[in-house]
Design an enzyme around this catalytic site. Sequence first.
Site, PDB file in Angstrom:
ATOM      1  N   ARG A  60       5.273   3.358   8.490  1.00  0.00           N
ATOM      2  CA  ARG A  60       6.360   4.061   7.924  1.00  0.00           C
ATOM      3  C   ARG A  60       5.904   5.583   7.567  1.00  0.00           C
ATOM      4  O   ARG A  60       6.066   6.052   6.532  1.00  0.00           O
ATOM      5  CB  ARG A  60       6.865   3.585   6.676  1.00  0.00           C
ATOM      6  CG  ARG A  60       7.721   2.058   6.821  1.00  0.00           C
ATOM      7  CD  ARG A  60       7.860   1.554   5.647  1.00  0.00           C
ATOM      8  NE  ARG A  60       8.639   0.197   5.665  1.00  0.00           N
ATOM      9  CZ  ARG A  60       8.024  -0.973   5.798  1.00  0.00           C
ATOM     10  NH1 ARG A  60       6.820  -1.210   5.236  1.00  0.00           N
ATOM     11  NH2 ARG A  60       8.818  -2.057   6.056  1.00  0.00           N
TER      12      ARG A  60
ATOM     13  N   GLU B 119      -2.442  10.786   2.908  1.00  0.00           N
ATOM     14  CA  GLU B 119      -3.489  11.246   3.787  1.00  0.00           C
ATOM     15  C   GLU B 119      -3.383  12.533   4.139  1.00  0.00           C
ATOM     16  O   GLU B 119      -2.324  12.923   4.621  1.00  0.00           O
ATOM     17  CB  GLU B 119      -3.478  10.172   5.012  1.00  0.00           C
ATOM     18  CG  GLU B 119      -3.964   8.618   4.859  1.00  0.00           C
ATOM     19  CD  GLU B 119      -3.724   7.872   6.039  1.00  0.00           C
ATOM     20  OE1 GLU B 119      -4.691   7.109   6.260  1.00  0.00           O
ATOM     21  OE2 GLU B 119      -2.721   8.018   6.753  1.00  0.00           O
TER      22      GLU B 119
ATOM     23  N   GLU C 271       0.790  -1.118   0.005  1.00  0.00           N
ATOM     24  CA  GLU C 271       0.197   0.013  -0.024  1.00  0.00           C
ATOM     25  C   GLU C 271       0.846   1.254  -0.052  1.00  0.00           C
ATOM     26  O   GLU C 271       1.781   1.393   0.754  1.00  0.00           O
ATOM     27  CB  GLU C 271      -0.962   0.030   1.184  1.00  0.00           C
ATOM     28  CG  GLU C 271      -1.898   1.191   1.232  1.00  0.00           C
ATOM     29  CD  GLU C 271      -2.846   1.066   2.445  1.00  0.00           C
ATOM     30  OE1 GLU C 271      -3.170   2.025   2.771  1.00  0.00           O
ATOM     31  OE2 GLU C 271      -3.123  -0.098   3.022  1.00  0.00           O
TER      32      GLU C 271
ATOM     33  N   ASP D  92       0.308   5.446   0.613  1.00  0.00           N
ATOM     34  CA  ASP D  92      -0.748   6.206   1.202  1.00  0.00           C
ATOM     35  C   ASP D  92      -0.423   7.836   0.921  1.00  0.00           C
ATOM     36  O   ASP D  92       0.603   8.189   1.230  1.00  0.00           O
ATOM     37  CB  ASP D  92      -1.199   5.949   2.276  1.00  0.00           C
ATOM     38  CG  ASP D  92      -1.611   4.549   2.822  1.00  0.00           C
ATOM     39  OD1 ASP D  92      -1.949   4.206   1.874  1.00  0.00           O
ATOM     40  OD2 ASP D  92      -1.635   4.423   4.043  1.00  0.00           O
TER      41      ASP D  92
ATOM     42  N   GLN E  10       0.288  13.270   5.202  1.00  0.00           N
ATOM     43  CA  GLN E  10       0.986  12.169   5.910  1.00  0.00           C
ATOM     44  C   GLN E  10       1.004  11.099   4.804  1.00  0.00           C
ATOM     45  O   GLN E  10       0.140  10.837   4.061  1.00  0.00           O
ATOM     46  CB  GLN E  10       0.043  11.358   6.842  1.00  0.00           C
ATOM     47  CG  GLN E  10       0.815  10.170   7.555  1.00  0.00           C
ATOM     48  CD  GLN E  10       0.174   9.642   8.673  1.00  0.00           C
ATOM     49  OE1 GLN E  10       0.519  10.175   9.785  1.00  0.00           O
ATOM     50  NE2 GLN E  10      -0.760   8.581   8.776  1.00  0.00           N
TER      51      GLN E  10
END
Length: 297
Positions: A131, A107, A103, A105, A120
């Site tokens: 991480r 955010e 994944e 990300d 993030q």
Amino acid sequence: MARSLSMSLACVMLAFSVAVVMVGSVESSRFDELFQPRWAMDHFTYEGELLKMKLDNYSGAGFSSKSKYLFGKVNIQIKLVEGDSAGTVTAFYMSSDGAYHNEFDFEFLGNTTGEPYLVQTNVYVNGVGNREQRLNLWFDPTKDFHSYSIFWNQRQVVFLVDGTPIRVHSNLEHRGIPFPKDQAMGVFSSIWNADDWATQGGRVKTNWTNAPFVATYTGFEIDACECPVTVADADNARRCSSGGQKRYWWDEPTMAELSVHQSHQLKWVRAKHLVYDYCTDTARFPVIPVECEHHRH
């Protein structure tokens, strides 16, 4: 400064749009060709080329790509929730399936009025994340659309904002560190309530009198290797890599690592805008995570 940054962004955008013969890749820019609502369809609004997703005290909303991909680049332009967005999260990410999923990300953590948005990023490999990195942006992401991109090949994963690299996760398999290169991933976005952690560690809660909270999207682009669901991961990994007569743009030598210019941009981002890096969080990680020794830029 503004002019030089503008020129820098143009150079990076050009570098990341270089393409050669694309075999088995897909490229489009329409939401309904690439994506579909995933939940809370009544929280979607379509206005021409724009898609709006809302969060209220009944539900958030989310969409997903119709296909999965292995290597290439995905890009979405987003105008984030305006005003007091504390407690909300708008996410744009790629993910495979299962407990041992990979994944990547983005955010976007909501804020109280006047405070900077925090972005993030996180990377999961074989189901293991933790991480996180956080940075503030050098612009107001609620006033206009900005591009958020994930570039991915067998050598690196690069997170970009308006073409500027903000994070690189390199392939360190030669150091015994797993790298996400063998699972096809869907592309997702969602808006949801996370006031238990999103703003100041959960100290600032969502103010529902400001609802609905609306994120607006446009510029949907996927230039990547599309993976049929009926094809095994190992076969997709071979099919989406250059070899024989196939030649993918993401496998070009110039895509194996950042250019000198891009490396300078990444150093600027980290020096001026990085506010949290898991690699330096000794409270969480008394022993520094092994990849951190090699991901210093």
